[in-house]
Design a protein around this motif. Structure first.
Motif, short mmCIF file in Angstrom:
data_model
loop_
_atom_site.label_atom_id
_atom_site.label_comp_id
_atom_site.label_asym_id
_atom_site.label_seq_id
_atom_site.Cartn_x
_atom_site.Cartn_y
_atom_site.Cartn_z
N GLU A 246 7.22 -0.15 -7.35
CA GLU A 246 7.19 1.30 -7.53
C GLU A 246 5.81 1.87 -7.23
O GLU A 246 5.67 3.03 -6.89
N TYR A 247 4.80 1.04 -7.35
CA TYR A 247 3.44 1.48 -6.98
C TYR A 247 3.11 1.17 -5.52
O TYR A 247 2.45 1.94 -4.86
N VAL A 248 3.52 -0.02 -5.08
CA VAL A 248 3.00 -0.50 -3.79
C VAL A 248 4.06 -0.59 -2.69
O VAL A 248 3.76 -1.02 -1.58
N GLY A 249 5.28 -0.21 -3.01
CA GLY A 249 6.32 -0.22 -1.98
C GLY A 249 5.85 0.58 -0.77
O GLY A 249 5.23 1.64 -0.92
N ASN A 250 6.17 0.06 0.43
CA ASN A 250 5.67 0.68 1.66
C ASN A 250 5.94 2.18 1.75
O ASN A 250 5.15 2.93 2.29
N GLU A 251 7.09 2.58 1.21
CA GLU A 251 7.47 3.99 1.37
C GLU A 251 7.01 4.86 0.20
O GLU A 251 7.32 6.04 0.15
N ARG A 252 6.31 4.26 -0.75
CA ARG A 252 6.00 5.02 -1.97
C ARG A 252 4.77 5.92 -1.85
O ARG A 252 4.62 6.89 -2.58
N HIS A 253 3.84 5.56 -0.99
CA HIS A 253 2.60 6.34 -0.84
C HIS A 253 1.87 6.54 -2.16
O HIS A 253 1.51 7.65 -2.53
N GLU A 254 1.71 5.43 -2.87
CA GLU A 254 0.98 5.52 -4.14
C GLU A 254 -0.30 4.69 -4.08
O GLU A 254 -1.39 5.21 -4.03
N LEU A 255 -0.13 3.37 -4.04
CA LEU A 255 -1.29 2.47 -3.98
C LEU A 255 -1.00 1.40 -2.93
O LEU A 255 0.15 1.07 -2.67
N ASN A 256 -2.07 0.83 -2.35
CA ASN A 256 -1.86 -0.28 -1.42
C ASN A 256 -1.50 -1.56 -2.16
O ASN A 256 -0.72 -2.38 -1.69
N MET A 257 -2.13 -1.75 -3.31
CA MET A 257 -1.96 -3.00 -4.05
C MET A 257 -2.16 -2.73 -5.53
O MET A 257 -2.79 -1.75 -5.89
N VAL A 258 -1.66 -3.66 -6.34
CA VAL A 258 -2.02 -3.63 -7.76
C VAL A 258 -2.53 -5.00 -8.21
O VAL A 258 -2.13 -6.03 -7.67
N PHE A 259 -3.40 -4.96 -9.19
CA PHE A 259 -3.78 -6.19 -9.88
C PHE A 259 -2.77 -6.40 -11.00
O PHE A 259 -2.68 -5.59 -11.92
N GLN A 260 -2.01 -7.47 -10.88
CA GLN A 260 -1.02 -7.77 -11.91
C GLN A 260 -1.64 -8.79 -12.88
O GLN A 260 -2.66 -9.40 -12.58
N PHE A 261 -1.01 -8.95 -14.04
CA PHE A 261 -1.61 -9.78 -15.09
C PHE A 261 -0.75 -10.97 -15.51
O PHE A 261 -1.11 -11.69 -16.43
N GLU A 262 0.39 -11.16 -14.86
CA GLU A 262 1.29 -12.19 -15.38
C GLU A 262 0.64 -13.57 -15.43
O GLU A 262 0.81 -14.32 -16.38
N HIS A 263 -0.10 -13.91 -14.37
CA HIS A 263 -0.74 -15.23 -14.38
C HIS A 263 -1.95 -15.28 -15.31
O HIS A 263 -2.42 -16.34 -15.68
N MET A 264 -2.44 -14.12 -15.72
CA MET A 264 -3.56 -14.09 -16.65
C MET A 264 -3.08 -14.27 -18.10
O MET A 264 -3.88 -14.55 -18.99
N THR A 265 -1.78 -14.06 -18.31
CA THR A 265 -1.27 -14.23 -19.67
C THR A 265 -0.60 -15.59 -19.86
O THR A 265 -0.07 -15.88 -20.93
#
Ligand code: GLC
Ligand code: CA
Length: 570
Positions: free
Chosen positions: A267-286
């Motif tokens: 929802e943030y980085v989907g090609n058609e969303r025009h929101e963000l290029n990428m996100v830093f996710q945390f799943e592997h940090m938890t």
């Protein structure tokens, strides 16, 4: 897949206060960064992400901004910044700024004005509420411990702070505030910066009505992330920010978004969303904690198949639909080699193995300062030596709760953000060549062995290995755009995957264990041999093609050669 410069870029994160001090006051600064640009160019990085350098009281090392338009004097001047930007650009290095938009410092003029009276024109720039029955307006717990609410004596109301009480949250329902933010971002764009990291962006919207979280013990504050993370309206705000400010400039954007999986990330980085290029996710940090927030101080053991599952989920869900931001460490996390590798007898091998992992995943790799020389966690004996506000808050709370000192310190040694914030180790001289004065935080005791000068001299160093990997990424498009496929999902020691782009295929074999492990060529791999592109051990002659012996933390990347019978088909 659409080619973009920021997909091909390798990013290097700088935590300025700990990178390089140019004037002997013990604090890293912009001139220090300028003096190391050639070093970064030689390493091969394309983008530098600079953690906040704006005017700030420094309660959270700059993540508490009191003036977005000024440089904090301890870091230098705006002229120094302009010089840094120019000198980086001269070397074809781009600069990504870190923008904190969820909150400001409590010393920001907006907040000073806002707190001055209930009728102040800026009152609504922040989130103010009355207490409930003599208690906090709700029971949400702050990321740094305690309630998210702080009583302000003057007006008798509470303001919200998801982080420390020195970091009041901005109210993203206030259009005037939003326009001030737009204006400020345009100002930085005009300067020619190349991208933004949006700090804590997942949290700018809070649930309507600020409802209490379910609470077994009604007197305590509790984790309530679901009420202030990744809510729907964040997306409207990001799209608006793009429409009004960012579109038309070819910059790169990455948002910090804890608490989501890949489907939600789209929802943030989907090609058609025009929101963000990428996100830093945390799943592997938890993986090694039960959760984020204050629970992140607890530890839990984890297995390699769990890591594979998380990373594979992200790799496959975003393929062709969005883009990943890959990282194993940053200024908020323990050192990657201490956490995912082995910082004792296999420090060099495991740091190289992790580098191989980071640089061969699909997505943009983010290297955190010092990873390229295998810097490790530190364990200061005395709490006085820790500087991080999160760590100090945790210590205080643990004391209040009468947790044994030993247990608290053990958690701090493992998880404190200061693990990543000790000064960059440049050489074996006093203070690791970071500063001629007394560093603001102690240097890791291993600096005589682990430092840049030594690494540059040693052709087998972690540094030279990173350099080679980065160069390979530039030569082989398959390393950037190839599709990731996991092999051997349940193998407890080996992490094996391929990357495929048209006829090209890479095979990555990583031994995450301290044991020697046999690798047998899986049948599904329709290639019989490969050219070894890079490895972190000398190869033994005469090794069987189909059966390989992987030494502790061994990493190998092969470019596969198709079976001769298949060659005709293509
Ligand atoms: C982000 C930053 C962290 C900071 C926090 C509050 O998580 O990376 O360093 O403390 O936001 O701004
Ligand atoms: Ca300095």
């Amino acid at each position: 897949m659409k080619k973009q410069w920021w997909k091909e870029a390798v990013v290097y994160e700088i935590y300025p206060i700990s990178f390089k001090d140019s004037n002997g006051d013990g604090i890293g600064d912009l001139r220090g960064i300028i003096s190391k640009l050639d070093y970064l160019k030689d390493l091969g990085v394309d983008v530098i992400w600079i953690c906040p350098i704006y005017q700030s009281p420094g309660q959270d090392n700059g993540y508490d901004i009191s003036d977005y338009y000024a440089i904090k004097p301890q870091f230098g001047t705006m002229e120094d910044f302009d010089k840094l930007l120019k000198q980086a650009h001269d070397r074809e290095i781009k600069i990504m700024m870190d923008l904190v938009l969820n909150h400001t410092s409590d010393e920001h003029p907006w907040f000073i004005e806002s707190r001055s009276s209930k009728t102040s024109p800026k009152r609504d720039f922040y989130i103010w509420r009355d207490g409930k029955h003599g208690l906090f307006p709700n029971n949400w717990e702050s990321y740094f411990g305690g309630s998210v609410w702080q009583l302000d004596e003057k007006t008798g109301q509470y303001y919200m702070h998801l982080y420390s009480k020195y970091q009041p949250d901005l109210n993203w329902q206030n259009d005037e505030m939003i326009h001030e933010v737009y204006k400020m971002i345009r100002w930085w764009l005009k300067k020619g910066v190349d991208g933004f990291r949006f700090d804590a962006i997942a949290h700018i919207v809070k649930a309507k009505g600020l409802p209490d979280a379910e609470n077994p013990n009604h007197l305590e504050v509790v984790q309530a992330n679901q009420f202030f993370s990744n809510l729907e309206h964040v997306h409207d705000l990001l799209r608006k920010l793009n429409e009004e400010v960012l579109m038309g400039s070819d910059i790169m954007t990455v948002g910090e978004t804890s608490g989501l999986g890949p489907e939600q990330a789209l929802e943030y980085v989907g090609n058609e969303r025009h929101e963000l290029n990428m996100v830093f996710q945390f799943e592997h940090m938890t993986l090694d904690s039960p959760s984020t927030g204050t629970a992140r101080w607890e530890t839990r053991s984890w297995t390699l198949p769990e890591l594979k599952k998380i990373m594979t989920h992200w790799q496959t869900a975003l393929h062709n639909k969005g883009w990943n931001a890959n990282y194993l460490g940053n200024h908020d996390q323990p050192r990657q080699v201490s956490r995912f590798g082995n910082d004792k007898e296999y420090r060099v091998e495991s740091a190289k193995m992790l580098a191989t992992f980071l640089l061969t995943l699909e997505g943009t790799p983010y290297i955190y300062q010092g990873e390229e020389i295998g810097m490790t966690n530190t364990s200061f004996q005395h709490i006085e030596d820790y500087k991080d506000i999160e760590t100090l808050n945790f210590y205080k709370l643990s004391q209040l709760q009468q947790v044994p000192e030993e247990k608290t310190m053990a958690a701090i040694h493992k998880k404190s953000r200061d693990n990543a914030r000790t000064p960059m180790q440049w050489d074996a001289s006093e203070n690791a060549g970071f500063s001629d004065g007394k560093p603001w935080i102690k240097v890791n005791h291993n600096y005589k062995e682990v430092n840049v000068e030594a690494a540059l001299k040693d052709p087998n160093s972690i540094y030279h290995y990173y350099r080679k990997l980065i160069a390979l990424r530039k030569q082989h498009q398959v390393m950037v755009y190839g599709e990731y496929t996991l092999l051997l999902p349940l193998d407890p020691d080996l992490y094996v995957y391929t990357r495929t782009l048209d006829k090209e295929c890479l095979l990555v074999i990583l031994n995450f264990s301290r044991d020697t492990v046999e690798f047998e060529w899986p049948d599904e791999l329709a290639y019989d041999s490969g050219e070894l592109l890079i490895a972190n051990y000398e190869q033994q002659p005469g090794e069987n093609e189909k059966k390989k012996t992987l030494r502790p933390y061994e990493a190998r990347v092969y470019k596969l050669v198709q079976q001769s019978s298949h060659t005709m088909i293509h």
